[in-house]
Design an enzyme around this catalytic site. Sequence first.
Site, short mmCIF file in Angstrom:
data_model
loop_
_atom_site.label_atom_id
_atom_site.label_comp_id
_atom_site.label_asym_id
_atom_site.label_seq_id
_atom_site.Cartn_x
_atom_site.Cartn_y
_atom_site.Cartn_z
N GLU A 84 0.82 -1.21 0.00
CA GLU A 84 0.00 0.00 0.00
C GLU A 84 0.86 1.27 0.00
OE1 GLU A 84 -3.25 -0.18 -0.16
OE2 GLU A 84 -3.82 1.91 0.21
N ASP A 85 1.92 1.24 0.76
CA ASP A 85 2.66 2.49 1.00
C ASP A 85 3.95 2.65 0.21
OD1 ASP A 85 0.75 3.25 2.76
OD2 ASP A 85 1.84 2.67 4.56
#
Length: 718
Positions: A84-85
């Site tokens: 996600e990051d």
Amino acid sequence: MGEQELIKEAFEELLTVLRKDTTEEEKQRIRQAFEFANEAHKGIKRRSGEPYILHPIAVARIAAKEIGLGTKSVIAALLHDVVEDTDYTLEEIGEIFGAKIASLVDGLTKIREIMGGDTSLQAESFRKMILTLADDVRVILIKIADRLHNMRTLASMPEHKQVKIASETLYIFAPLAHRMGLHAIKTELEDLSLKYEHPEEYKVIAQKIEAYHREYTGLFDKFIAPIRESLDKNGYEYTITARTKSVYSVWYKMQRRNISFDEIYDLLAVRIVFKPTPSQPEKWQCWNIYSLITDLYSPNPERLRDWVSVPKANGYEALHLTVMGPSGQWFEVQIRSERMDEIAEKGLAAHWKYKAENGEGNSELDNWLAGIKELLEQPNSNALAFLDEFKLNLYAKEIRVFTPRGHMKTLPKGATALDFAYDIHTEIGNTCIGAKVNHKLVAMSHKLQSGDQVEILTSEKQHPQEEWFDFVITAKARSHIDDYFKKNRREAIKRGERIFEKIVKDLKLSLTAELMRKILTALKLQNKEELYLKLCLGTITQEELAKELKKRMENWFAKYWRLQFFKNEREEREKEEYKDEENADVVISSCCNPIPGDDVVGMDIEGKVQIHKRKCPEAIRLLASYGNKIVPIAWENYHITSFVAVILVRGIDRMGVVNEITKIISGEVGINMKMIHFETKDGIFEGVIQLCVHNTRDVNSLITKISGVKGVENTMRG
Ligand code: MN
């Protein structure tokens, strides 16, 4: 200490809490995952200012230590925010750590997307999310660990996010943790949610529990001393602890039962955790301890809970009893084996661990997974008490939007800019002409999404329109628009009432409730308001009304008097006719003009009854010629003549309360209001009402009705 040292230390600490059966090779893979994540999150900070990687390490630590999960889960926890990051993809994770880890990380990434809260997907995707998770129950468990760490560090988040995250935790994650049997985590999640959602109440209850605990520690020692003696004598290895109820469960109980803190009696529980001896079944040992305790203290048979014979649905096992302590205080005692205790605290994972030690490990876990997946695939089955469905719906049906200044408003899903306007203020709603959503101009019918920032545009010339009902969905907006129309209707009614009063005055009529009823029936109307409204609108003309009133007035002489026709024994038929005042054709003769109270006589002349004073010469003349046409009559008190009564009202001031009270009074038959005076001070109103009434029954009935008005505390005769 440098940043990298700090990170290293946190990781080394993680290695010390891994499950004891973790092999060197597994530890190596965990280290590899850590190094991968550390590299991926490099240079990124959390809101609190600490390096981001400390979060996945903390989550892995909770997964291992507090939930009891194994190597794959620890690795997935370390990697849970990477996709996600950072720039790394799921494929890369799959290549390095294998398909299983990749699918766990995938599940966690998907939940995060859904929980992000800025899409309209929320409602329908929530079930999909759980189905995705059900590929492996460990995804849910790691997600719970993730949420727990986020809750523990929630203080560094901005306030509006704190509340959103806290309520989400309470609605979704705490029930999930409960379902998984993670009792300690469930309690912590609930307490932390309460702390951010209701900080004041949290503080007060926490302090009271603390004080209670201090007060009863001495008592606790006195209570357990004989128990210790008895357990020692019987060769038990055990620990005894005092447990106070959690802040949240106290708060919840106070809310649900509507009671005060002092009314909660099971604040203190004593927990005995024993090391079972292999010679006897655990169940037997639990009951043996039960027997030893009840030799010392009398049990309350109503409060025995046997979850040893039949465990709770979430796997909880224990024996609970309540006994009378030495100083007349009830004590709850929980008896658990070490295994039961670990299942209670760590839930599912611990359950699996114990099975594994007995060589049934993997198949048991597989059964669990299969069972949960099966439940999730039949969302309508009753067995799916996985999440409290009501709470889930509540959450899924809400959106959270923001004012230009960043204040959060919670609205139902599907709410429009106009709903938002009314949520802020009635006047803003009433004058709304459109909105800016995320700085873009939109119509007031625009449907809002979670996360939108909404600015309402107004114009003084604007007022509510009928079609607004088509695109507001909140009860608040509906009722405000409704109020506006009602208020306008009210003004029309008032105008109609003035027209009506003028007609009545011109006809020199005195109006009674009964006459009003007859008029309404004749004109086929529901109520006075409808009559007034139609008069104002001209649907009923003034001439029509005057005609209708004149038709009635011949039968009505005075407000509180009417003529009574006495029984005529000779002619039954006539008696019937005259008794029905509606049909009786009565003429007050103009020669003597009798008024109520006069001694009168009636003469039946061609079907009409002429009323004369007894002393009237004309009557005497008629009596001589038409003696057989005499109708015996007398004036009768219809209502006792009115007197003035005073009613005093006191209560909590709220909008419309005076209006409601006057409405009640004006709706009463035969009661006229002479004077009304209301004063409000500091939210309390006091009213004096002067009334013309006919008897005390009228006053009492009125007092009863006024007492029923919301906000009225006190009503009495003055
Ligand atoms: Mn996370």
